[in-house]
Design an enzyme around this catalytic site. Sequence first.
Site, PDB file in Angstrom:
ATOM      1  N   GLU A 186      -8.235  -0.012   2.492  1.00 58.29           N
ATOM      2  CA  GLU A 186      -7.338  -0.463   1.434  1.00 58.29           C
ATOM      3  C   GLU A 186      -8.119  -1.021   0.254  1.00 58.29           C
ATOM      4  O   GLU A 186      -8.666  -2.124   0.319  1.00 58.29           O
ATOM      5  CB  GLU A 186      -6.372  -1.532   1.948  1.00 58.29           C
ATOM      6  CG  GLU A 186      -5.385  -1.967   0.889  1.00 58.29           C
ATOM      7  CD  GLU A 186      -4.367  -2.980   1.374  1.00 58.29           C
ATOM      8  OE1 GLU A 186      -3.375  -3.200   0.652  1.00 58.29           O
ATOM      9  OE2 GLU A 186      -4.562  -3.554   2.471  1.00 58.29           O
ATOM     10  N   GLU A 283       4.980  -3.866   1.525  1.00 61.32           N
ATOM     11  CA  GLU A 283       4.127  -5.063   1.541  1.00 61.32           C
ATOM     12  C   GLU A 283       4.323  -5.854   0.248  1.00 61.32           C
ATOM     13  O   GLU A 283       3.451  -5.876  -0.625  1.00 61.32           O
ATOM     14  CB  GLU A 283       2.663  -4.694   1.754  1.00 61.32           C
ATOM     15  CG  GLU A 283       1.851  -5.917   2.177  1.00 61.32           C
ATOM     16  CD  GLU A 283       0.375  -5.648   2.296  1.00 61.32           C
ATOM     17  OE1 GLU A 283      -0.263  -6.254   3.171  1.00 61.32           O
ATOM     18  OE2 GLU A 283      -0.159  -4.852   1.505  1.00 61.32           O
TER      19      GLU A 283
END
Length: 308
Positions: A186, A283
């Site tokens: 990420e 998220e």
Amino acid sequence: MKRRLFIQKGALSGSFLALGGTELFALQNTVNPMPKHHFNLNYAPHLGMFKNSAGNDPIAQINFMADQGFTAFEDNEMRNREVSEQNRIAEVMRSRNMQMGVFVAHKIYWTTPNLTSGNQNLRDEFLSDIKASISVAKRVNAKFMTVVPGYIDMTQNINYQTAHVIETLKQASALLEPEGLVMVLEPLNFYNHPGLFLKESGQAYQICKAVDSPSCKILFDIYHQQIQEGNLIPNIDACWDEIAYFQMGDNPGRKEPTTGEINYKNIFRHIHKKGFNGILGMEHGNSISGIAGEQAVIDAYVACDNFI
């Protein structure tokens, strides 16, 4: 006694037959309710997102997600939960036919170098975390786990740091491949996470190509990449063959889609058109508190998913 039981069964059967189609459908759905929405993509909420509507019990929250029509669920903290709670969560996901999304696979170093440093002890710690996360993934039927290579090492040339990261990820991939599991790298933006090594999608793409493993892919977080590099759809296309997972959040604010500047309907349409059938993690926070805010999150995804 047998005759009485026969009469009771007959009466019960008769009562079911007396119900019309609508009433019978409603009765069946009190046991296994039909979802309120049918989404085109696998959006994945997280624990706490619907706590006002569903209560504090994780199982009730996951059931609420399924009732709304969400087909996946993610939990960054899954690795740190008690085994008994992991088992409970896995069971409800199986019963509701939901996919498990990402959880964080290892200790993340936010302010000091670890994978970039080449330090063998820190590499061993990371690989030990990966081994432990394999057990968690099997327990909760997860395929994906998040990896963040950590802080930049100001004492080393960036090319040496990249080589250290690639070597560590190759060793982790050797552990994950036999299990059919995938770590997703990420990149995180400079504004929220200053000083981290992995920031851009192209950088993640280069690393994945160097590691050259089906167990090392990209988590493309649309919120982070909007801040870091913008040009979202072209960048998604440029590293498409290495993307295994998406996450969302609007910018500014990192709240649900429609609260900021990102045109999520167009992005979701593009991802769907390219044939993506994986998970898109929600998220982000809720822009409004309480039950009203939780309904606003659901409404936002219904609106942005209306792209066909």
